[in-house]
Every structure is written in structure tokens, then in C-alpha cells.
Write an enzyme that holds these catalytic residues in place. Structure first.
Site, PDB file in Angstrom:
ATOM      1  CE  LYS A  93      -5.195  -4.520  -0.087  1.00 60.13           C
ATOM      2  NZ  LYS A  93      -6.650  -4.537  -0.258  1.00 60.13           N
ATOM      3  CE  LYS A 146      -8.967  -9.940  -6.092  1.00 63.52           C
ATOM      4  NZ  LYS A 146      -9.018  -8.526  -5.577  1.00 63.52           N
TER       5      LYS A 146
END
Length: 299
Positions: free
Chosen positions: A172, A241
Site C-alpha cells: 500500500k 502522511k
């Protein structure tokens, strides 16, 4: 049919939880935003019970949370899921965190006999709404197979990637690192074309059937840039992030991200300039602003 608690009713979590309700599951929703809980209640979900109490009652806890710190608090604090969960509980985290945090949650869960899967998702809000997400699962195959009835409602492309609970997160983060590249490339390419007098629709029409095509270009342009509306979607804050998590992953493995490091600087600047809460495609606006500023100073 098993009972479910879904913690985190944000842009992704809310439609995922609603899909489970629509499939006949009894689902309890929890979020810090009362408005999100009310939306879930109106869609047929159940609300009003704290997460630590639900951990004692339900069969499965699902989480879709914004940051590693929130995930850590929800699972590992004194009032968290693991401390209060029963030994036959299954927990599945769809958040994008770090592989190391996946491992920590897994180890703590295993101490109490709780099953855990790290299962980050890709596919944007539309994928969550339509139940077509890609779900990248790390964890014991037995737990994955037992969880398939739920996962099949939420996603269309399911991958069991290995026994390590963090392996899905590795992929991911690679995915989101590439999204950072593509998003900046689209922003710079379209802004430069406009600077040279080419209509952005024309650029899209040609490049969408050329090697410059990408799913991110299609998403960013058709859903946001073409409408000059950057509300909702996947925020610049969240992309930054994830890029920082990818950098941390690279450093810990002895790898390097020469362009990734520059992307972190660019998206940090975008956040500082107010684009943080907006969809990540809004970096195009920042590039246009830079181009306009340079054009004025050179004239």
C-alpha cells in the site's frame, strides 16, 4: 450472521460500513464525529455504544482510521480494543499505517488469542461506495479465509499477500508513493500546458490515449481539476502522511527515495499553503500559482 463493530466512519469507512449493513450484517458504528454516526444510523446502522464495550460483544472489529497514532490508541491503549476484546474476536485494520505498527498490534492481539489482519485498501471513495476496493491483506491465511464473507462485500480485488501482518502495508505504501509521483506529474504537466496556451481538456483527451495516461490522471482531472472542486476525496494531508511512512520504510530497509524526498518537500509546502484538507489533486492549483507568479515577475 456475525456482528460487526466498524470504528472510523470517515470518507472511506462510512460507505464501507453501510455496504455491510445493506448486506444484512448487524453493524455498530463508532466515530469521534457525531454527524458521521448520525449518517450511519440513518443508513440502518447502530450507534451509541463505546468501542471498548463493543470489543466485548461483537464477533469482528473493523477499523478505518486516519493516522498511525489513532490506530495505536484505538487498539493498544488501556481503553483499546485488544485490552477489552474477548479471545474469539477478529480485528481487521484497513488503515494505512507502518508495517511495524501492524506487527505490534498483531503481537498484542495474539497474546490474548485475538485474530488480526492488516488490510489496507485502495480505490478511493468511489471504490468504498461501490464495494470495488482493492484490499491488500497480511496475516494468517486461516483468518483471511474466515473473513472472506465480509471482505468480499467491501472489495472486488482481494489479495492475501502472506502471513506477515505488515506485508499488505508495504505494498500500500508503494502504491501511495507512486500516487504521489503521478499526482505531481499531472499537476505540473497540465499547468505547463495551460501556460503555453493549450486547453486542459485537449491535453486530457490526447494523453488519455497516449503513454502519458494513468488512472491517477483520469481520477484527478475528471473528478476534481475539470470541475475546479477539490472538496472530499483523498486529502493532501493524508498523502503526505503516507509519503513520510514510505520514507520511514525505505530508511529502515537501507533504501533511498531520491525523488520521494523531493515530493515530501513539495507536499509539505502544499500543506503549509493551505491545501492540506483539500483533495491531493489540488497541488495543481499550487503549481499554477507558482507559474503565474513567475510570469508576473518576468514581465
Amino acid at each position: 450472521m456475525k456482528t460487526i463493530a466498524f470504528i472510523g466512519l470517515g470518507n472511506m469507512g462510512l460507505p464501507m460500513a453501510i455496504n455491510l449493513v445493506n448486506s444484512g450484517y448487524s453493524v455498530y458504528g463508532v466515530d469521534t464525529n457525531p454527524g458521521a454516526e448520525e449518517q450511519f444510523r440513518q443508513a440502518g446502522g447502530k450507534t451509541g455504544i463505546p468501542a471498548e464495550m463493543l470489543a466485548k460483544q461483537v464477533d469482528i472489529v473493523l477499523t478505518s482510521l486516519p493516522t498511525p497514532r489513532v490506530v495505536e490508541n484505538v487498539y493498544l491503549s488501556e481503553n483499546g480494543i485488544i485490552e477489552n476484546g474477548h479471545s474469539s474476536l477478529t480485528i481487521i485494520d484497513f488503515s494505512t499505517i507502518s508495517p511495524q505498527l501492524n506487527e505490534r498490534v498483531y503481537e498484542k492481539a495474539r497474546e490474548k488469542g485475538i485474530d488480526y489482519l492488516g488490510a489496507p485498501v485502495s480505490g478511493s471513495v468511489s471504490g468504498a461506495v461501490n464495494g470495488t476496493l482493492t484490499i491488500m491483506v497480511g496475516g494468517e491465511k486461516r483468518v483471511y479465509e474466515e473473513s472472506l464473507p465480509v471482505l468480499n462485500i467491501l472489495g472486488e480485488n482481494l489479495f492475501h499477500l502472506g502471513e506477515s501482518p505488515g506485508v499488505g502495508t508495504v505494498i500500500k505504501l508503494l502504491n501511495n508513493l507512486m500516487i504521489g509521483f503521478y499526482t505531481q506529474a499531472v499537476a505540473e504537466g497540465v499547468a505547463l500546458g495551460e501556460q503555453l496556451g493549450v486547453n486542459p481538456d485537449t491535453i486530457y483527451d490526447v494523453l488519455s490515449v497516449s503513454f502519458g495516461q494513468s488512472r491517477i490522471y483520469e481520477r484527478n482531472y475528471k473528478s476534481f481539476m475539470a470541475h475546479n472542486n477539490y472538496e472530499g476525496g483523498f486529502s493532501t494531508n493524508l498523502l503526505l502522511k503516507d509519503l513520510k511512512l514510505a520514507k520511514q520504510m525505505a530508511l529502515e530497509s537501507g533504501g533511498s527515495l531520491p525523488i520521494g524526498d523531493q515530493l515530501i518537500e513539495l507536499y509539505t509546502k502544499a500543506v503549509e499553503n493551505g491545501y492540506g484538507p483539500m483533495d491531493m489533486s489540488s497541488v495543481y492549483l499550487m503549481v499554477k500559482e507558482l507559474n503565474n507568479h513567475k510570469a508576473v515577475t518576468q514581465s
